[in-house]
Design an enzyme around this catalytic site. Sequence first.
Site, short mmCIF file in Angstrom:
data_model
loop_
_atom_site.label_atom_id
_atom_site.label_comp_id
_atom_site.label_asym_id
_atom_site.label_seq_id
_atom_site.Cartn_x
_atom_site.Cartn_y
_atom_site.Cartn_z
N GLN A 27 0.81 -1.21 0.00
CA GLN A 27 0.00 0.00 0.00
C GLN A 27 0.85 1.27 0.00
OE1 GLN A 27 -2.10 -1.61 3.59
NE2 GLN A 27 -3.87 -0.58 2.69
N ASP A 49 10.16 0.22 12.62
CA ASP A 49 10.24 -1.24 12.68
C ASP A 49 10.09 -1.86 11.29
OD1 ASP A 49 10.13 -3.71 14.55
OD2 ASP A 49 8.45 -4.01 13.17
N TYR A 54 9.16 -8.74 5.27
CA TYR A 54 8.01 -7.90 4.94
C TYR A 54 8.01 -7.57 3.46
CZ TYR A 54 7.40 -7.08 10.00
OH TYR A 54 7.21 -7.22 11.36
N PRO A 211 -1.35 -3.62 18.05
CA PRO A 211 -2.11 -3.09 19.19
C PRO A 211 -3.60 -3.00 18.92
CG PRO A 211 -0.99 -1.32 18.07
CD PRO A 211 -0.46 -2.60 17.47
N ALA A 213 -5.18 -5.36 17.06
CA ALA A 213 -5.59 -6.71 16.67
C ALA A 213 -5.96 -6.77 15.19
CB ALA A 213 -6.74 -7.20 17.53
N LYS A 220 -13.39 -0.86 12.55
CA LYS A 220 -13.56 -0.65 11.11
C LYS A 220 -14.20 -1.83 10.39
CE LYS A 220 -8.91 -2.03 9.54
NZ LYS A 220 -7.70 -1.53 8.85
N ARG A 230 -6.95 -4.22 5.70
CA ARG A 230 -5.92 -5.23 5.95
C ARG A 230 -6.47 -6.64 5.79
NH1 ARG A 230 -1.98 -4.65 11.03
NH2 ARG A 230 -1.45 -2.87 9.73
N GLN A 292 -4.10 8.50 9.15
CA GLN A 292 -4.09 7.40 10.12
C GLN A 292 -3.04 7.64 11.19
OE1 GLN A 292 -3.52 4.16 7.25
NE2 GLN A 292 -5.37 3.20 8.07
N ASN A 296 -3.59 8.07 15.22
CA ASN A 296 -2.93 7.21 16.20
C ASN A 296 -2.17 8.03 17.25
OD1 ASN A 296 -3.83 4.88 14.94
ND2 ASN A 296 -1.96 4.60 13.75
#
Length: 323
Positions: A27, A49, A54, A211, A213, A220, A230, A292, A296
Amino acid sequence: MEYRRLGRAGLKVSALSLGAWVTYGGQVGVAEAVEILAVARDHGINFLDNAESYAQGKAENVMGEALRELRWARENFVVTTKFFAGLNDGPNQRRTLNRKYLLGAIDGSLARLGLDYVDVVYAHRPDPDTPIEETVWAFHDIIARGKALYWGTSEWDADAIRAAWDFADRAHLHKPVTEQPQYNLLARRRVEQEYARLYPDIGLGLTTWSPLAGGVLSGKYADGIAPDSRAALNSNERLLERIASAGIRAAVEQLADIARTLDATPAQLALSWALRNPHVSTVITGASRVEQLRANLGALALVPQLDNEIAQRLEGLFAGLEA
């Protein structure tokens, strides 16, 4: 931004951090990463991170190119990577923590990131086929050669972490200083129970992931799975089970009700709950858009409002739903 020590190590990391999992290399491309990282830095986030696996190495490429464009001084940010899954097939290239793989993997990650060293390197999962002594020696040598500054584990059980720490202590090698477990209102047992003895014994610090889940705690998925979510892009069985659970949906609705009384979003409330844990050095968040990330960051101001009574109410909502 609050900065916390990484366990007993002297390294200080931002309480909220930014992760590349799922988003970078998919994305999020270089242009988007530059924009997101710039906002993160402006708000004091210094912990970034990543992992070799990935997006099959693309996440490291994207982050590396973005960092080169931003031209930040290296001392101003903390970058991590993780090894285990591997990028190629072969007996020493996939799902291993043996010395041959690890000493080659760090060079590959540094090349993709465009860095001389990473700050923290993780054993992404345990490897039952490699002696733990061999793995500890390999991570020690990565640090001794100046390619990383600290090392840790991710999703290891408490006995394995302690065994690695004890061997390193006896052999006068670099010890693991951090563990990266999943931690949220639906996944509490390992952090709060299994690891409890490691905090006072070895000073373990946590860099926690997921965090929200997988987005479930943000609410959402209340109306189903959106095409760009996701769950649609990177679904897994556990996430789909959580989304389908009537009990979890009901708990998330009540979470949202509590959040409204605090003038917050469900996601901000769930993040602030994770931030309350004194053993958590940083809570890793993901963001595919600047909006986003800004949302957060609002969790930081909420932490002082989240007293024991509210925390216990939240934990009661999800009691028995851990999965």
